[in-house]
Design a protein around this motif. Structure first.
Motif, mmCIF file in Angstrom:
data_model
loop_
_atom_site.group_PDB
_atom_site.id
_atom_site.type_symbol
_atom_site.label_atom_id
_atom_site.label_comp_id
_atom_site.label_asym_id
_atom_site.label_seq_id
_atom_site.Cartn_x
_atom_site.Cartn_y
_atom_site.Cartn_z
ATOM 1 N N UNK A 48 0.852 -1.192 0.000
ATOM 2 C CA UNK A 48 0.000 0.000 0.000
ATOM 3 C C UNK A 48 0.886 1.239 0.000
ATOM 4 N N UNK A 49 0.315 2.323 -0.449
ATOM 5 C CA UNK A 49 1.030 3.587 -0.508
ATOM 6 C C UNK A 49 0.183 4.655 0.171
ATOM 7 N N UNK A 50 0.181 4.656 1.509
ATOM 8 C CA UNK A 50 -0.574 5.700 2.200
ATOM 9 C C UNK A 50 0.159 7.030 2.119
ATOM 10 N N UNK A 51 -0.603 8.079 1.912
ATOM 11 C CA UNK A 51 -0.064 9.435 1.892
ATOM 12 C C UNK A 51 -0.748 10.159 3.035
ATOM 13 N N UNK A 52 0.032 10.639 3.989
ATOM 14 C CA UNK A 52 -0.583 11.187 5.186
ATOM 15 C C UNK A 52 0.221 12.326 5.774
ATOM 16 N N UNK A 53 -0.492 13.299 6.305
ATOM 17 C CA UNK A 53 0.160 14.360 7.075
ATOM 18 C C UNK A 53 0.208 13.961 8.546
ATOM 19 N N UNK A 54 -0.494 12.895 8.908
ATOM 20 C CA UNK A 54 -0.487 12.395 10.279
ATOM 21 C C UNK A 54 0.680 11.427 10.418
ATOM 22 N N UNK A 90 11.720 16.197 13.584
ATOM 23 C CA UNK A 90 11.205 17.454 14.119
ATOM 24 C C UNK A 90 9.694 17.553 14.005
ATOM 25 N N UNK A 91 9.160 17.163 12.855
ATOM 26 C CA UNK A 91 7.713 17.210 12.664
ATOM 27 C C UNK A 91 7.007 16.195 13.551
ATOM 28 N N UNK A 92 7.591 15.003 13.688
ATOM 29 C CA UNK A 92 6.983 13.977 14.535
ATOM 30 C C UNK A 92 6.925 14.455 15.985
ATOM 31 N N UNK A 93 8.012 15.009 16.465
ATOM 32 C CA UNK A 93 8.043 15.508 17.848
ATOM 33 C C UNK A 93 7.032 16.640 18.059
ATOM 34 N N UNK A 97 3.952 16.325 20.627
ATOM 35 C CA UNK A 97 3.826 17.296 21.717
ATOM 36 C C UNK A 97 2.398 17.844 21.782
ATOM 37 N N UNK A 98 1.747 17.945 20.648
ATOM 38 C CA UNK A 98 0.363 18.411 20.619
ATOM 39 C C UNK A 98 -0.591 17.450 21.311
#
Length: 101
Positions: A48-54, A90-93, A97-98
């Protein structure tokens, strides 16, 4: 793309058109968990090729490719990218944190 509450229902039914990054949009934590479990079952044994901002969705992938300005900025597994300390880390952290607030 399904809008609002339609995404989780489509994902839970195993729809091939569900966007895993948006499938949990507008749901609570329990429903979000159910959606992601349904997606895991649906993808098991398949490519599969999921595309996600999450990035919580992305961390389960065998290979994560981070794009920046239309080019591959970095790639690897979740642990490898976190250890590298680059953009993905950096984005994951920042996203994690949110959730901690």
């Amino acid at each position: 793309m399904a809008a609002g509450g339609a995404g989780p229902r489509a994902a839970a039914r195993g729809s091939r058109s569900a966007d895993p990054g948006r499938a949990d949009l507008g749901t609570g934590p329990e429903a979000e968990h159910e959606v992601h479990e349904a997606l895991r079952r649906h993808r098991r044994g398949r490519t599969s090729l999921p595309i996600s901002h999450r990035l919580g969705t992305a961390r389960e992938a065998d290979l994560i490719v981070v794009l920046r300005d239309g080019a591959v900025a970095e790639s690897g597994g979740h642990a490898e990218l976190i250890a590298a300390g680059g953009r993905y880390a950096g984005l994951f952290r920042r996203q994690a944190a949110g959730y901690a607030r």
